[in-house]
Design an enzyme around this catalytic site. Structure first.
Site, PDB file in Angstrom:
ATOM      1  N   ASP A  92      -0.012  -4.278   5.785  1.00 23.78           N
ATOM      2  CA  ASP A  92      -0.600  -3.603   7.157  1.00 23.78           C
ATOM      3  C   ASP A  92      -2.250  -4.500   7.176  1.00 23.78           C
ATOM      4  OD1 ASP A  92       2.021  -2.124   6.922  1.00 23.78           O
ATOM      5  OD2 ASP A  92       0.813   0.019   7.643  1.00 23.78           O
ATOM      6  N   HIS A 106       0.493   4.257   2.305  1.00 22.22           N
ATOM      7  CA  HIS A 106       1.403   4.888   2.924  1.00 22.22           C
ATOM      8  C   HIS A 106       2.695   4.777   3.346  1.00 22.22           C
ATOM      9  CE1 HIS A 106      -2.180   3.965   5.453  1.00 22.22           C
ATOM     10  NE2 HIS A 106      -2.576   4.804   5.282  1.00 22.22           N
ATOM     11  N   HIS A 165       6.594  -4.598  11.670  1.00 31.26           N
ATOM     12  CA  HIS A 165       6.188  -3.712  11.770  1.00 31.26           C
ATOM     13  C   HIS A 165       5.412  -3.014  12.860  1.00 31.26           C
ATOM     14  CE1 HIS A 165       3.405  -0.482  10.599  1.00 31.26           C
ATOM     15  NE2 HIS A 165       3.620  -0.328   9.765  1.00 31.26           N
ATOM     16  N   HIS A 216       0.763  -0.806   0.504  1.00 35.26           N
ATOM     17  CA  HIS A 216      -0.180   0.108  -0.048  1.00 35.26           C
ATOM     18  C   HIS A 216       0.781   1.117  -0.428  1.00 35.26           C
ATOM     19  CE1 HIS A 216       1.064  -0.655   3.891  1.00 35.26           C
ATOM     20  NE2 HIS A 216       0.007   0.508   4.778  1.00 35.26           N
ATOM     21  N   ASP A 256       5.520   4.578   5.227  1.00 36.18           N
ATOM     22  CA  ASP A 256       6.303   3.968   5.886  1.00 36.18           C
ATOM     23  C   ASP A 256       6.597   3.458   5.207  1.00 36.18           C
ATOM     24  OD1 ASP A 256       3.089   3.740   6.636  1.00 36.18           O
ATOM     25  OD2 ASP A 256       4.274   2.060   7.873  1.00 36.18           O
ATOM     26  N   HIS A 306      -7.575  -2.569   5.784  1.00 41.29           N
ATOM     27  CA  HIS A 306      -6.796  -0.961   6.342  1.00 41.29           C
ATOM     28  C   HIS A 306      -6.682  -0.001   6.014  1.00 41.29           C
ATOM     29  CE1 HIS A 306      -3.107   0.679   8.240  1.00 41.29           C
ATOM     30  NE2 HIS A 306      -2.409   0.483   7.158  1.00 41.29           N
TER      31      HIS A 306
HETATM   32 ZN    ZN Z   1       2.963   0.566   7.741  1.00 38.44          ZN
HETATM   33 ZN    ZN Z   2      -0.132   1.320   6.638  1.00 35.13          ZN
END
Ligand code: ZN
Ligand code: ZN
Length: 293
Positions: free
Chosen positions: A172, A64, A242, A62, A66, A151
């Protein structure tokens, strides 16, 4: 066939000197497949002695921050190191992200091509935005399928099937029946385990983080929830990742073992987990050795 997972970064969005951002490499007979591109990914690849120029496939779970902080660095530095070909597979929005990064660095790329670096490997990147109802087209020694996770943004878990061996990367997610189905019988499941009781959020003096912590319950998993999925899916090895700063590795291990009797690994950055290896990967042995000493 030799198959292993190199845990490049086992951290989270919170900067952590001991853990780089989320990222791992699936190594199939020497072919590296990069999954996610967290902060520090280029340095971690170098430390793991995986050649930047040889990574021709990147899968993004994904978008995001991070999981993509390292994308610009990987994209440009990998090309500068000699990469000739790259395919990036990710959720809707991956093409937009890629084009934004190209735009951001367009003068740099122009400069480097003017020096004589061939444009192949950066200006001709193939982007595949995943439709989970379709097989993912790729020239890899693995069949890849995706499933949508739970998520905050479109997020995919990926299953890499290599003959009778399988590796699944969760991305995630909150607990998901689709992940149980995707992970059935997998040799390795790398699973989000962000919600650890010893995380910094539980001990922060900032009151607003209590609310953040409550909301995070809808987006991620506890070690026990990850282990529930591993048990229901009959996974052989569960690799948790994570992590927020301040985790207690033993506590995470014990919490997972309460509900799952397969092998649980709470890795450090750069730890290599071999599909066939049941010896050194088992943290129970490590704990036993620690106790004996
Ligand atoms: Zn993450
Ligand atoms: Zn995430």
């Amino acid at each position: 066939m030799s198959i292993s997972v190199v845990m490049l970064g086992t951290g989270s969005p919170r900067p952590d000197l001991d853990r780089s951002g989320p990222s791992q490499v699936l190594m199939i007979d020497g072919t590296p497949i990069l999954i996610d591109c967290g902060d520090g990914v280029v340095n971690q690849l170098m430390k793991a002695k995986i050649s930047l120029s040889e990574i021709n496939y990147l899968f993004l779970t994904h978008l995001h921050a991070d999981h993509v902080y390292g994308y610009g660095h990987f994209l440009v530095a990998g090309w500068g190191s000699g990469r000739k070909k790259l395919t990036v597979v990710g959720p809707p929005g991956t093409k937009e992200l890629h084009n934004l990064v190209l735009e951001m660095f367009k003068n740099d790329i122009k400069y480097r091509t003017s020096l004589g670096f061939p444009p192949e490997g950066i200006l001709d990147v193939t982007i595949v935005e995943v439709d989970p109802s379709q097989a993912i087209p790729c020239e890899l020694p693995a069949e890849v399928t995706a499933a949508s996770m739970i998520h905050n943004v479109p997020t995919f878990a990926y299953r890499f099937q290599m003959g009778d061996k399988a590796v699944v990367i969760s991305g995630d997610t909150a607990p998901s029946q689709r992940l149980v189905e995707l992970s059935q019988g997998a040799d390795i499941l790398v699973h989000d385990s962000c919600l650890t009781t010893t995380s910094m959020y539980n001990h922060s003096p900032r009151p607003e983080l209590k609310k953040v912590w409550e909301n995070l319950q809808k987006e991620h998993c506890t070690p026990e929830q990850a282990a529930d999925t591993a048990r229901e899916a009959n996974v052989k090895k569960l690799v948790l990742t994570h992590f927020l700063p301040g985790i207690d590795v033993n506590e995470i291990y014990q919490e997972s073992k309460k509900v799952y009797d397969g092998i649980v690994i709470v890795p450090e950055d750069l730890q290599v987990i071999d599909v066939d290896d049941v010896e050194i990967a088992d943290i129970r042995k490590e704990l036993a050795i620690q106790t004996a000493n």
